[in-house]
Design a protein around this motif. Sequence first.
Motif, PDB file in Angstrom:
ATOM      1  N   MET B  52       0.756  -1.160  -0.018  1.00 19.61           N
ATOM      2  CA  MET B  52       0.124  -0.074  -0.073  1.00 19.61           C
ATOM      3  C   MET B  52       0.967   1.233   0.047  1.00 19.61           C
ATOM      4  SD  MET B  52      -2.485  -1.458   2.764  1.00 19.61           S
ATOM      5  CE  MET B  52      -3.954  -2.578   2.477  1.00 19.61           C
ATOM      6  N   THR B  71     -10.040   6.437  -1.596  1.00 17.43           N
ATOM      7  CA  THR B  71     -10.123   5.782  -0.325  1.00 17.43           C
ATOM      8  C   THR B  71      -9.013   4.840  -0.320  1.00 17.43           C
ATOM      9  OG1 THR B  71     -12.637   5.485  -0.499  1.00 17.43           O
ATOM     10  CG2 THR B  71     -11.535   3.940   0.735  1.00 17.43           C
ATOM     11  N   VAL B  73      -6.550   1.804  -0.432  1.00 16.16           N
ATOM     12  CA  VAL B  73      -6.790   0.672  -1.039  1.00 16.16           C
ATOM     13  C   VAL B  73      -6.669  -0.717  -0.102  1.00 16.16           C
ATOM     14  CG1 VAL B  73      -6.492   1.213  -3.638  1.00 16.16           C
ATOM     15  CG2 VAL B  73      -4.693   0.297  -2.201  1.00 16.16           C
ATOM     16  N   TYR B  97     -12.496  -6.158  -2.241  1.00 18.94           N
ATOM     17  CA  TYR B  97     -11.214  -5.210  -2.263  1.00 18.94           C
ATOM     18  C   TYR B  97     -11.710  -3.725  -1.976  1.00 18.94           C
ATOM     19  CZ  TYR B  97      -6.622  -3.715  -3.298  1.00 18.94           C
ATOM     20  OH  TYR B  97      -5.286  -3.309  -3.281  1.00 18.94           O
ATOM     21  N   GLY B  99     -11.251  -1.625   0.446  1.00 17.91           N
ATOM     22  CA  GLY B  99     -10.321  -0.714   0.972  1.00 17.91           C
ATOM     23  C   GLY B  99     -10.862  -0.195   2.392  1.00 17.91           C
ATOM     24  N   TRP B 100     -10.167   1.026   3.007  1.00 20.77           N
ATOM     25  CA  TRP B 100     -10.170   1.328   4.328  1.00 20.77           C
ATOM     26  C   TRP B 100     -11.582   2.196   4.702  1.00 20.77           C
ATOM     27  CZ3 TRP B 100      -4.697   3.366   6.385  1.00 20.77           C
ATOM     28  CH2 TRP B 100      -3.795   2.609   6.091  1.00 20.77           C
TER      29      TRP B 100
END
Lengths: 341, 341
Positions: B52, B71, B73, B97, B99-100
Motif C-alpha cells: 500500500m 479511499t 485501497v 477489495y 479498502g479502508w
Amino acid sequence: MATTTTRRIALAARPVGEPRASDFRTEQTELPALRDGDVLLRIVYLSLDPYMRGRMSTARSYAQPMEIGDTMVGGTVAQVVESRARSLAVGDYVLSYSGWQTHAVAPARLLRKLDPRLAPLSTALGVLGMPGFTAYVGLKEIGKPLAGETLVVAAASGPVGATVGQLAKIRHARIVGIAGGAEKCRYLVDELNFDEAIDHRAADFAAQLEDACPRGIDVYFENVGGAVWSAVLPLLNDFARIPVCGLVAQYNATDVPAGPDRMPGLMREILSRHLTLRGFIQSDFAHLQRDFEREMSVWLQAGRIRYREDIVDGLDHAPEAFIGLLRGKNFGKLIVRVADE
Amino acid sequence: MATTTTRRIALAARPVGEPRASDFRTEQTELPALRDGDVLLRIVYLSLDPYMRGRMSTARSYAQPMEIGDTMVGGTVAQVVESRARSLAVGDYVLSYSGWQTHAVAPARLLRKLDPRLAPLSTALGVLGMPGFTAYVGLKEIGKPLAGETLVVAAASGPVGATVGQLAKIRHARIVGIAGGAEKCRYLVDELNFDEAIDHRAADFAAQLEDACPRGIDVYFENVGGAVWSAVLPLLNDFARIPVCGLVAQYNATDVPAGPDRMPGLMREILSRHLTLRGFIQSDFAHLQRDFEREMSVWLQAGRIRYREDIVDGLDHAPEAFIGLLRGKNFGKLIVRVADE
C-alpha cells in the motif's frame, strides 16, 4: 616423424585493466608423450573470445582463473597428426580446447570430430560452436522473444549478437542491434536484416535507442553491460527478460564505480516491472546441444542465419588481436589462423 | 433499513518518506445506490500490507498510484447486508477489495464467497489469501527450493515470510529466517520449525547470517531489500534463485543512495554465479489459484502450515497500524477488525 614440441602463448602477468602485450609470453615447450587413447594435434584455428579476460584475473568468475605460466585457454580446430586412439585417424579434424599454441596432445574422448564437407571448419568456433550455442540457449531458455516483441542486443556484429538477432528474427521479433561504428551498423541492417542498428559511440546514443524502441524493450540480451545497460534499463517493458551472458564493457574495469548506488533502484525496477535477469553460460544447457546442431545447420543451409568471420593470420598476432577484441576492433567472429587447413 | 453512508479513510497527502497521520483523512461519505447485481457490504476485516505504501506514491510501481482523496485501497472480508444479486444473500461473507472503510457497494461478480465453516474468515486475508498465495507462487514458479538446499527469507514472522519458510520446509529445504527482535526469532524456531532465525537488528547480523548458512544460500525470497539483501548477496551459491516480491526496507526511502555504485557488481555476480532474479506479484500466476487453495487447505488442516495474526481493533487505528507495519512493529499478519463478525 611428428613434432614433439609446441610453441605456445602463456599468461605472463595478470592484467590490471586493459591487457598489454607484456601480460603474454611466447615460448617453445616439450609436449608429453602420447599414451593409449591420445592424439597429437596440429592447431589450425584458435578462437578468441571475451570470456578469456575473466580467466586472466583472480576475480570470481564462472570459471577458475588461469595460473601464471599456464597456456592461454581457448577453443581450437585441429588436425590429427599422430593417433593412438581407435576413434581418430591421422588427417581427421577435431574441435578441441587446446588453447593458444601450435600443437597439443589430448585424449581422443574429449574431442569432437568435425566433417569439413558439412560446413567450413572455422564455423565450429563461431556460428556452429560456442558463440552460436550461447545465442541459441539464451534466447530459447531465457529471452523467449515473441512475435512482435522488441529485442535489443549489443556487440551485435559479433558472433553471439549477430546470431541472437537473426534467431529472434526467425521468431518474428523486432530487432534493434547496437554496434560500434557506421560500417558495423550498416552490416546489421543490410546483411543481417536487423530492423534498426545504433552506434553506441554516438553522443545521443540513449536518445537514439529510445527512438528505435517506440514500444519499449521486451528482451535485452546482455553481453556488454556498462553504458548500454544503463540506456536499456529505463526502456524495459513489464515482464522483460534479460539473459546475462557477458559484460565485456566491464571486464577491464579497475576503479570502484562512483555513486550514486544504483543497486536499490535496479531491485525496485525488477520488482515493479516484473523483470527477469538470469546469468548463464552455454554449458548450463548442454542437453540442448543436439537440438542446436540440427536446427542451426538447417538455418545456415537455408541462408536464414548468416555469419561473418574476422580472421587474423599467425599465432603471434593473438595477443594484439585479443586486446583489440576487448576494444571492439574486430568485425565478426575473431579467429586466429594458426596454420593452413 | 441498511446504512447509506460509509466512514472511510482517504489519502490526504502523498507521504515524503515515512507516512504520517496527516497523510490520511477520515470522512463520512454517501454510498452509491445499489444497481442490479450489486450488494451492500459491511466490512469486518481490513488487511494492511506493505504494498500500500507504493500506491500512495507516484513513483512507478506494479500498480497505478492512488489519487489524493481516494479511499485507501486494501483487501477486506465483508458481510452482505443488502443484495440485488442472485448469487449472494444477506448474511453471506465475501472477500472484497473495498479498502479502508466501514461499508461499500460492489458488484457481486467481483466478490468471492467465503465459507466460515471451512477456515476462520480472517485467513482469507492472510495464509489463505494474497500473502499466502504470494509465498506459494514465488516458491513454486521461481524459488524452487530442493531438498537440502538453503533458503533465506526476511520479514520471516510476517504472513509471506512465515509461509515461505514453512512451504520450503515441506520441500525439505534448510530454512533461515530473518526477523526483528528476539521474540519473533524464537517464534520462528520454536513454533514454525525454522532451522535458524537471525535478528536483523544485531550489530553482527551479516556475520550471523554467514554462520547460519555454512553451505551458502540457494534461494533468497526477497521481500525487504536494503541491508538484508546486501548481506545475502555475497553468500549466494551458483544457480541461486531470487524471487523479488517486495522491498519494504526501501519503500520509505527519500535520498538517492550514496556510492559506490553497486549495480555493475551485481550484474557481474548475476553472470558469474548464474543467478536468477525475477520480480513478480501473485496475480502474475493467477492460473495457480485453485492449486493453491486445495494444497494450502490440506496443509493447514494437517497442521503443517501455521499462521499468526496481529489484530488491531477499529478502523480509526488503521493509519497508526500501517505506519507501524512499515517499521516492522506487527507480529504476524496485520489485520484491522473494522466490525465484529
